[in-house]
Design a protein around this motif. Structure first.
Motif, PDB file in Angstrom:
ATOM      1  N   ASP A 106      13.930   3.056   7.758  1.00 23.51           N
ATOM      2  CA  ASP A 106      12.639   2.376   7.944  1.00 23.51           C
ATOM      3  C   ASP A 106      11.505   3.379   7.751  1.00 23.51           C
ATOM      4  OD1 ASP A 106      10.526   0.835   8.649  1.00 23.51           O
ATOM      5  OD2 ASP A 106      11.006   0.759  10.784  1.00 23.51           O
ATOM      6  N   ASP A 107      10.689   3.196   6.689  1.00 25.48           N
ATOM      7  CA  ASP A 107       9.554   4.111   6.515  1.00 25.48           C
ATOM      8  C   ASP A 107       8.234   3.481   6.972  1.00 25.48           C
ATOM      9  OD1 ASP A 107       8.559   2.487   4.474  1.00 25.48           O
ATOM     10  OD2 ASP A 107       9.588   3.607   2.925  1.00 25.48           O
ATOM     11  N   LYS A 108       8.293   2.287   7.528  1.00 24.51           N
ATOM     12  CA  LYS A 108       7.135   1.611   8.126  1.00 24.51           C
ATOM     13  C   LYS A 108       5.985   1.380   7.144  1.00 24.51           C
ATOM     14  CE  LYS A 108       7.973   3.380  12.808  1.00 24.51           C
ATOM     15  NZ  LYS A 108       8.922   4.474  12.643  1.00 24.51           N
ATOM     16  N   GLY A 109       6.213   1.579   5.842  1.00 21.44           N
ATOM     17  CA  GLY A 109       5.136   1.413   4.866  1.00 21.44           C
ATOM     18  C   GLY A 109       4.069   2.461   5.029  1.00 21.44           C
ATOM     19  N   ASP A 110       4.447   3.622   5.580  1.00 25.63           N
ATOM     20  CA  ASP A 110       3.492   4.670   5.931  1.00 25.63           C
ATOM     21  C   ASP A 110       3.859   5.949   5.198  1.00 25.63           C
ATOM     22  OD1 ASP A 110       1.559   5.640   8.346  1.00 25.63           O
ATOM     23  OD2 ASP A 110       3.082   7.151   7.936  1.00 25.63           O
ATOM     24  N   GLN A 111       2.863   6.606   4.601  1.00 30.89           N
ATOM     25  CA  GLN A 111       3.150   7.789   3.792  1.00 30.89           C
ATOM     26  C   GLN A 111       3.891   8.876   4.567  1.00 30.89           C
ATOM     27  OE1 GLN A 111       0.071   6.182   3.465  1.00 30.89           O
ATOM     28  NE2 GLN A 111      -0.939   6.856   1.600  1.00 30.89           N
ATOM     29  N   LYS A 112       3.405   9.170   5.772  1.00 34.85           N
ATOM     30  CA  LYS A 112       4.018  10.252   6.559  1.00 34.85           C
ATOM     31  C   LYS A 112       5.471   9.934   6.877  1.00 34.85           C
ATOM     32  CE  LYS A 112       0.713  10.060   9.723  1.00 34.85           C
ATOM     33  NZ  LYS A 112      -0.276   9.198   9.104  1.00 34.85           N
ATOM     34  N   GLU A 113       5.707   8.671   7.294  1.00 35.07           N
ATOM     35  CA  GLU A 113       7.080   8.256   7.594  1.00 35.07           C
ATOM     36  C   GLU A 113       7.935   8.315   6.337  1.00 35.07           C
ATOM     37  OE1 GLU A 113       8.920   7.426  10.260  1.00 35.07           O
ATOM     38  OE2 GLU A 113       7.243   8.115  11.481  1.00 35.07           O
ATOM     39  N   GLY A 114       7.335   7.952   5.191  1.00 32.33           N
ATOM     40  CA  GLY A 114       8.068   7.963   3.926  1.00 32.33           C
ATOM     41  C   GLY A 114       8.600   9.362   3.629  1.00 32.33           C
ATOM     42  N   ILE A 115       7.796  10.381   3.928  1.00 29.65           N
ATOM     43  CA  ILE A 115       8.213  11.761   3.678  1.00 29.65           C
ATOM     44  C   ILE A 115       9.327  12.162   4.657  1.00 29.65           C
ATOM     45  CG2 ILE A 115       7.438  14.162   3.713  1.00 29.65           C
ATOM     46  CD1 ILE A 115       4.682  13.074   2.762  1.00 29.65           C
ATOM     47  N   ASN A 116       9.164  11.768   5.925  1.00 23.33           N
ATOM     48  CA  ASN A 116      10.216  12.054   6.917  1.00 23.33           C
ATOM     49  C   ASN A 116      11.551  11.459   6.487  1.00 23.33           C
ATOM     50  OD1 ASN A 116       8.483  13.384   8.575  1.00 23.33           O
ATOM     51  ND2 ASN A 116       8.091  11.640   9.913  1.00 23.33           N
TER      52      ASN A 116
END
Lengths: 292, 408
Positions: free
Chosen positions: B97-107
């Motif tokens: 789940d990257d939450k549609g968020d750039q920072k989460e996408g990188i994590n």
């Protein structure tokens, strides 16, 4: 076009004003910004819609039930969140964080129970539209404006003319002294939360009908703008919140149309900052405020 | 005593194995461990990894898209495994789940590349998140198939990036041209979301439409999923007397724009929507207010009505039917273009892995780009410039229903 934009701005501004009153009232009695107010606004709109489509079938009845439930949520925020903190004499910042927590709980609960997708909203205020030259006014705009003005008058009368309102003003000046004079302080605070929740819920429902859709994240941006409206008018001053709300709507609309649509929020907040720089207590503010 | 014996046997076996490897490595140039698959010149054709990962938003504002992706990939993996999998072994599917968020996408990207068993990743939703995570996948050498990342810079971010959506300039250039052919040199107003894809769309449409002789009379922007009140922008646009209003928005914002434009009395303006509004939810919100609107894009609509009246091919029809039976049965979101692209993406990755193995990501990415398997989302191919091309579909809305307008 200017006139059209002005009407657009006043319509949306009057709904900001309803939410801003809630911020202002709670700040008045508790010196605390209730960040959950934006979420309550969204919740009010949702509950009405869900009761209408799911259970009741009559819009008036579900609207009434929705308001009742939202008032209950407002009561819950104070009774089970903030009152405990007051009793333990915890610093005010903890109360602030608590309201932020409640706003998250409400928003995510709505997402879990009703889903995150934008939902269509029935427009009960649609009785056609009138066009004067270039200007189109819809019945929704007129009704929203009228309901908002009516509620603002009603709230002002309640606060400044009734015994209950006097008790609120007394609590806002000194809780200890009010208690000594026999005022039920906790009761008044709960009442304040319930009134502010009901106003927010009405605004949420009106906006849902105006735009004919509703989603779980709508509270966040309106919450910020309503808070800014309250600050603009002078926190704790009811007429200030009302004028602040309408001004905020007008700034935003005119800013978007005459300066740049990409910076519409930035423009309204920039005006807010300028006003605060020259008049820190807000347009109508009198006393010096210790913000949390 | 017995334990020691075991150990000795194990050691001997290990030595034999090592020696065997050494010998084949020294004496022959043939790929080691060839399993009989057709191995290309650079790749060994060996299948060492069996996990297909996905980075999609499963919570937050974008969760409905992420859920479509997840369901479709899950189904593609099941279909692929039912047909034999990778050399008889099942492909595993791991979704993050990257939450549609750039920072989460990188994590999430860092988590995925640290998993040794992942041979490819599908994701993410939207150009912003995909492009934030892209350098991590490039660095980690994991082919990244991105179902709807159409930003022009994305394919150039590395050899691992495989877009499944056309670059905005390619697709919106051809849409602008189709509009010019239909309506001539008229005034077009554009209302676009303030995101990477919104801005590049505006640029592409403006460039092509104006070069053909049309006029862009207004271009207004808004913050997606936050702006609820479009009346200031629409009033301003109305003042410029446009013939066409070109809407670049997600379905919910798009529906708000359609409704509010009607409230402001913009009845005689031709509304045109693109890509992301091809959803049943759009019609649920806009209703008959969207009647007469043109929807142009590389995405088709897969509602029951449209499927019943139009022939999208047997392969697609079968997938749609099975998907809806599994995931849309009890209130889930029906098959849509997001699901179609994700299904194609997963199938492309798995078929390419079966074809050239998983040990050389460069070869694998190259094989994926050939796109020589059936696709359920419509024709797609990489042209001579290395740009992805897709066929453009035109729909309209009649009585609150999508109607397909096939090209003459």
């Amino acid at each position: 076009m200017f006139l059209q934009q002005l009407i657009n701005g006043i319509t949306i501004g009057s709904t900001y004003a309803l939410v801003a009153i809630g911020y202002s009232m709670v700040f008045g009695v508790l010196e605390l910004i209730n960040f959950a107010n934006g979420s309550v606004y969204m919740l009010g709109g949702y509950l009405t819609l869900m009761l209408y489509t799911g259970l009741v079938g009559s819009f008036g009845l579900s609207f009434g039930l929705g308001l009742l439930l939202t008032a209950l949520v407002g009561y819950t925020i104070d009774r089970f969140g903030l009152r405990r903190l007051r009793e333990k004499k915890v610093p005010k910042i903890a109360g602030l964080i608590t309201t932020l927590g409640f706003s998250q709980i409400i928003e995510n609960a709505v997402r879990i129970f009703f889903g995150s997708e934008t939902k269509p909203y029935p427009n009960m205020l649609d009785f056609g539209q009138v066009t004067f030259g270039n200007v189109t006014i819809t019945s929704s705009q007129v009704i929203i404006l009228m309901i908002s003005i009516l509620l603002m008058l009603l709230t002002s009368v309640t606060v400044y003319r009734t015994k209950m309102g006097k008790a609120m003003l007394a609590v806002s000046q000194s809780q200890e002294a009010s208690q000594l004079m026999g005022i039920n302080v906790n009761g008044i605070i709960s009442l304040t939360f319930m009134i502010s929740s009901i106003l927010a819920a009405i605004a949420g429902t009106l906006v849902g009908m105006y735009y004919q859709n509703i989603d779980a994240s709508m509270g966040a941006s309106v919450g910020m703008k309503a808070l800014a409206s309250a600050v603009l008018g002078g926190v704790g001053v009811l007429p200030g919140a009302m004028v602040g709300g309408v001004l905020m709507g007008i700034f935003e609309t005119l800013g978007a149309s005459y300066i740049s649509s990409g910076y519409r929020d930035a423009i309204s907040f920039a005006i807010l900052i300028i006003v605060i720089l020259f008049k820190p207590s807000g347009l109508f503010g009198r006393k010096q405020i210790n913000k949390v | 005593m017995r334990k020691q014996k075991h150990r000795v046997v194990a050691m001997i076996l290990a030595m034999i194995l090592l020696a065997g490897c050494g010998v084949s490595g020294d004496e022959t140039t043939a790929p080691a461990g060839s399993t009989g698959e057709a191995a290309s010149a650079e790749g060994t054709g060996e299948i060492t990894k069996y996990t297909l990962a996905a980075s999609v938003p499963l919570t937050g504002n974008m969760m409905q898209y992420g859920t479509s992706y997840k369901n479709a990939i899950e189904m593609a993996v099941a279909d692929f495994n039912a047909a034999g999998g990778l050399n008889g072994q099942d492909v595993k599917f791991e979704v993050y789940d990257d939450k549609g968020d750039q920072k989460e996408g990188i994590n999430v990207a860092n988590m995925i590349i640290s998993n040794e068993d992942v041979f490819a990743v599908i994701g993410s939703y939207g150009s912003s998140v995909s492009m934030a995570a892209a350098p991590v996948y490039q660095e980690g050498a994991v082919p990244m198939l991105s179902p709807n990342t159409s930003h022009p810079d994305y394919p150039g971010m590395g050899s691992m990036m495989v877009p499944l959506a056309c670059k905005s300039e390619v697709i919106f250039g051809s849409i602008a041209e189709m509009l010019y052919e239909q309506f001539g040199a008229c005034n077009m107003a554009v209302i676009y979301q303030n995101t990477d894809v919104g801005i590049t769309t505006l640029e592409a449409v403006q460039e092509r439409f104006e070069s053909l002789g049309g006029t862009i009379c207004a271009a207004e922007t808004f913050v997606p999923n936050q702006t609820k009140d479009f009346t200031p922008l629409l009033s301003k646009i109305k003042g410029t007397n446009p013939d066409i209003l070109f809407i670049v928005a997600e379905y919910s914002d798009g529906a708000s724009i359609v409704l509010q434009s009607k409230q402001l009395g913009m009845e005689d303006v031709q509304l045109v929507g693109v890509g992301n509004v091809f959803k049943q939810e759009f019609l649920d919100l806009a209703g008959t207010n969207a009647d007469g609107m043109l929807l142009m894009g590389i995405a088709r609509i897969y509602t029951d009505e449209v499927m019943a009246n139009n022939d999208f091919g047997e392969y697609t029809a079968d997938i749609v039917e099975r998907y809806n039976a599994t995931y849309a049965a009890d209130g889930g979101v029906e098959f849509d273009n997001f699901a179609a692209l994700a299904y194609d993406g997963a199938m492309l990755a798995m078929h390419a892995a079966a074809e050239v193995g998983t040990d050389n990501p460069e070869v694998l990415a190259e094989e994926i780009r050939k796109m020589d398997i059936p696709l359920c989302a419509g024709d797609a191919w990489f042209d001579a410039n290395g740009d992805l091309q897709r066929e453009v579909f035109t729909f309209t809305v009649e009585n609150g229903e999508f109607v397909y307008l096939p090209e003459e």
